[in-house]
Design a protein around this motif. Structure first.
Motif, PDB file in Angstrom:
ATOM      1  N   SER A   9       0.931  -1.086   0.123  1.00 23.61           N
ATOM      2  CA  SER A   9       0.214   0.220   0.352  1.00 23.61           C
ATOM      3  C   SER A   9       1.042   1.349  -0.034  1.00 23.61           C
ATOM      4  CB  SER A   9      -0.705   0.397   1.025  1.00 23.61           C
ATOM      5  OG  SER A   9      -1.725  -0.873   1.174  1.00 23.61           O
ATOM      6  N   ARG A  37      -9.640  -1.046  -4.679  1.00 22.04           N
ATOM      7  CA  ARG A  37      -8.406  -0.689  -4.169  1.00 22.04           C
ATOM      8  C   ARG A  37      -7.779   0.087  -4.082  1.00 22.04           C
ATOM      9  NH1 ARG A  37      -4.067  -2.421  -7.712  1.00 22.04           N
ATOM     10  NH2 ARG A  37      -5.468  -1.420  -9.250  1.00 22.04           N
ATOM     11  N   GLN A  86      -5.538   6.856  -1.484  1.00 16.85           N
ATOM     12  CA  GLN A  86      -4.805   5.284  -0.979  1.00 16.85           C
ATOM     13  C   GLN A  86      -5.467   4.419  -1.632  1.00 16.85           C
ATOM     14  OE1 GLN A  86      -4.235   5.138   3.018  1.00 16.85           O
ATOM     15  NE2 GLN A  86      -3.466   2.853   1.793  1.00 16.85           N
ATOM     16  N   ASN A 144      -4.330   0.803  -2.269  1.00 19.95           N
ATOM     17  CA  ASN A 144      -3.690  -1.089  -1.185  1.00 19.95           C
ATOM     18  C   ASN A 144      -3.945  -1.908  -2.378  1.00 19.95           C
ATOM     19  OD1 ASN A 144      -4.215   0.607   1.240  1.00 19.95           O
ATOM     20  ND2 ASN A 144      -6.276   0.507   0.432  1.00 19.95           N
TER      21      ASN A 144
END
Length: 120
Positions: A17, A66, A81, A83
Motif C-alpha cells: 500500500s 483497491r 490511498q 491498496n
C-alpha cells in the motif's frame, strides 16, 4: 503563485500500500473537483480518481475496490490511498485540481508528479 504539491510516492512490493497526498498552496481561495491521474512510459495520461468538493467520486475501473480518494477542504488537500498494488500500477501519479485563485478565477492546475513503482 498557485501550485499543487504531491508527496508519498515510492517503491512498494506487489500487494503493498501507499498513500499519496497533494496540497494546494499559494493564493487559493477555494477548491473544486480534485483528483489523480497517472502516466506510464509510452502511455497516455489516464484518470485514476476524482472527487468533487461535495464528496462525489469517480474511479477508473482499474482503481475501483483497491484505491480510495479523499480530501480535506479546509486544507485544500486531496489524498489517494492505494491498496493491493500491482506492477501495472507503476506510473507517475499527478494531482489535479480546479482551483479558485486570488483574482477570482477558476483554473485547472497539475502537480509535478510523484513516481510510484510496484516491484518485488
Amino acid at each position: 503563485q498557485v501550485q499543487l504539491v504531491e508527496s508519498g510516492g515510492g517503491l512498494v512490493q506487489p500487494g503493498g500500500s501507499l498513500r499519496l497526498s497533494c496540497a494546494a498552496s499559494g493564493s487559493v481561495f477555494s477548491t473544486g473537483t480534485m483528483g489523480w491521474y497517472r502516466q506510464s512510459p509510452g502511455k497516455q495520461r489516464e484518470l485514476v480518481a476524482t472527487m468533487t468538493r461535495g464528496g462525489n467520486t469517480n474511479y477508473a475501473g482499474s482503481a475501483k475496490g483497491r484505491f480510495a480518494i479523499s480530501r480535506d477542504n479546509a486544507k485544500n488537500s486531496v489524498y489517494l490511498q492505494m491498496n493491493s498494488l500491482k506492477p501495472e500500477d507503476t506510473a507517475v501519479y499527478y494531482c489535479w485540481g480546479n482551483l479558485l485563485d486570488g483574482e477570482d478565477r477558476w483554473s485547472r492546475y497539475w502537480g509535478q508528479g510523484t513516481q510510484v513503482t510496484v516491484s518485488s
